[in-house]
Design a protein around this motif. Structure first.
Motif, PDB file in Angstrom:
ATOM      1  N   SER A   1      45.779   0.494  18.773  1.00 20.71           N
ATOM      2  CA  SER A   1      44.513   1.148  19.090  1.00 20.71           C
ATOM      3  C   SER A   1      43.365   0.597  18.248  1.00 20.71           C
ATOM      4  O   SER A   1      42.212   0.643  18.659  1.00 20.71           O
ATOM      5  CB  SER A   1      44.632   2.657  18.909  1.00 20.71           C
ATOM      6  OG  SER A   1      44.926   2.954  17.563  1.00 20.71           O
ATOM      7  N   PHE A   2      43.646   0.068  17.052  1.00 21.12           N
ATOM      8  CA  PHE A   2      42.596  -0.502  16.211  1.00 21.12           C
ATOM      9  C   PHE A   2      42.174  -1.895  16.683  1.00 21.12           C
ATOM     10  O   PHE A   2      41.146  -2.406  16.260  1.00 21.12           O
ATOM     11  CB  PHE A   2      43.041  -0.551  14.750  1.00 21.12           C
ATOM     12  CG  PHE A   2      43.149   0.801  14.142  1.00 21.12           C
ATOM     13  CD1 PHE A   2      42.008   1.546  13.875  1.00 21.12           C
ATOM     14  CD2 PHE A   2      44.382   1.351  13.856  1.00 21.12           C
ATOM     15  CE1 PHE A   2      42.091   2.808  13.314  1.00 21.12           C
ATOM     16  CE2 PHE A   2      44.481   2.609  13.302  1.00 21.12           C
ATOM     17  CZ  PHE A   2      43.338   3.346  13.028  1.00 21.12           C
ATOM     18  N   LEU A   3      42.951  -2.508  17.548  1.00 18.92           N
ATOM     19  CA  LEU A   3      42.608  -3.819  18.081  1.00 18.92           C
ATOM     20  C   LEU A   3      41.817  -3.728  19.381  1.00 18.92           C
ATOM     21  O   LEU A   3      41.364  -4.737  19.895  1.00 18.92           O
ATOM     22  CB  LEU A   3      43.881  -4.640  18.305  1.00 18.92           C
ATOM     23  CG  LEU A   3      44.730  -4.911  17.060  1.00 18.92           C
ATOM     24  CD1 LEU A   3      46.020  -5.609  17.457  1.00 18.92           C
ATOM     25  CD2 LEU A   3      43.953  -5.728  16.052  1.00 18.92           C
ATOM     26  N   SER A   4      41.665  -2.530  19.896  1.00 22.74           N
ATOM     27  CA  SER A   4      40.951  -2.334  21.154  1.00 22.74           C
ATOM     28  C   SER A   4      39.449  -2.309  20.912  1.00 22.74           C
ATOM     29  O   SER A   4      38.983  -1.897  19.854  1.00 22.74           O
ATOM     30  CB  SER A   4      41.374  -1.011  21.796  1.00 22.74           C
ATOM     31  OG  SER A   4      42.740  -1.029  22.084  1.00 22.74           O
ATOM     32  N   SER A   5      38.711  -2.729  21.908  1.00 25.23           N
ATOM     33  CA  SER A   5      37.256  -2.626  21.853  1.00 25.23           C
ATOM     34  C   SER A   5      36.791  -1.890  23.106  1.00 25.23           C
ATOM     35  O   SER A   5      37.363  -2.047  24.187  1.00 25.23           O
ATOM     36  CB  SER A   5      36.622  -4.007  21.762  1.00 25.23           C
ATOM     37  OG  SER A   5      36.988  -4.785  22.867  1.00 25.23           O
ATOM     38  N   TYR A   6      35.775  -1.097  22.950  1.00 31.33           N
ATOM     39  CA  TYR A   6      35.310  -0.244  24.032  1.00 31.33           C
ATOM     40  C   TYR A   6      33.966  -0.730  24.548  1.00 31.33           C
ATOM     41  O   TYR A   6      33.125  -1.187  23.790  1.00 31.33           O
ATOM     42  CB  TYR A   6      35.216   1.200  23.553  1.00 31.33           C
ATOM     43  CG  TYR A   6      36.555   1.726  23.117  1.00 31.33           C
ATOM     44  CD1 TYR A   6      37.453   2.216  24.047  1.00 31.33           C
ATOM     45  CD2 TYR A   6      36.940   1.703  21.790  1.00 31.33           C
ATOM     46  CE1 TYR A   6      38.700   2.675  23.660  1.00 31.33           C
ATOM     47  CE2 TYR A   6      38.177   2.158  21.387  1.00 31.33           C
ATOM     48  CZ  TYR A   6      39.052   2.647  22.330  1.00 31.33           C
ATOM     49  OH  TYR A   6      40.285   3.094  21.939  1.00 31.33           O
ATOM     50  N   ARG A   7      33.767  -0.606  25.842  1.00 30.47           N
ATOM     51  CA  ARG A   7      32.548  -1.057  26.505  1.00 30.47           C
ATOM     52  C   ARG A   7      32.061   0.013  27.476  1.00 30.47           C
ATOM     53  O   ARG A   7      32.847   0.807  27.984  1.00 30.47           O
ATOM     54  CB  ARG A   7      32.797  -2.339  27.309  1.00 30.47           C
ATOM     55  CG  ARG A   7      33.429  -3.462  26.529  1.00 30.47           C
ATOM     56  CD  ARG A   7      32.420  -4.153  25.645  1.00 30.47           C
ATOM     57  NE  ARG A   7      32.949  -5.368  25.056  1.00 30.47           N
ATOM     58  CZ  ARG A   7      33.279  -5.483  23.786  1.00 30.47           C
ATOM     59  NH1 ARG A   7      33.159  -4.477  22.978  1.00 30.47           N
ATOM     60  NH2 ARG A   7      33.731  -6.622  23.311  1.00 30.47           N
ATOM     61  N   VAL A   8      30.771  -0.010  27.730  1.00 28.79           N
ATOM     62  CA  VAL A   8      30.169   0.789  28.788  1.00 28.79           C
ATOM     63  C   VAL A   8      29.575  -0.218  29.764  1.00 28.79           C
ATOM     64  O   VAL A   8      28.771  -1.063  29.379  1.00 28.79           O
ATOM     65  CB  VAL A   8      29.069   1.727  28.238  1.00 28.79           C
ATOM     66  CG1 VAL A   8      28.377   2.458  29.373  1.00 28.79           C
ATOM     67  CG2 VAL A   8      29.652   2.710  27.245  1.00 28.79           C
TER      68      VAL A   8
END
Length: 74
Positions: free
Chosen positions: A43-50
Motif C-alpha cells: 500500500s505504501f508503493l501505491s500512488s493515487y490520482r484524480v
C-alpha cells in the motif's frame, strides 16, 4: 454532497479558469492490488490520482497518499 461533487470542486482549483469539469473519478497506480494479502507494504508503493475529464482535455491530478480524494497538482 456526493464524493463526485466534492472531487469536482476540489479539482476545479487546479484547472484553467474557464475549464469546466464534465466527469471526475479516482484512480490508483502501482503494484498489483491482489498482492496486498502478502504484505501491507504494497500500500505504501501505491500512488493515487484524480482523473478529470473537462471540456478541453483529460487531466490527471496527483493526490495524497493519506487523503486520495484531495488533488494536489497536475
Amino acid at each position: 454532497m456526493a464524493l463526485r461533487d466534492k472531487l469536482k470542486l476540489r479539482s476545479q482549483a487546479l484547472l484553467e479558469p474557464d475549464e469546466q469539469v464534465q466527469q471526475v473519478f479516482l484512480a490508483q497506480a502501482g503494484p498489483n492490488p491482489n498482492l496486498l494479502f502478502i504484505t501491507s507494504l504494497i500500500s505504501f508503493l501505491s500512488s493515487y490520482r484524480v482523473v478529470a475529464v473537462t471540456d478541453r482535455a483529460v487531466v490527471v491530478l496527483k493526490a495524497g497518499m493519506w487523503r486520495p480524494s484531495f488533488p494536489k497538482e497536475v
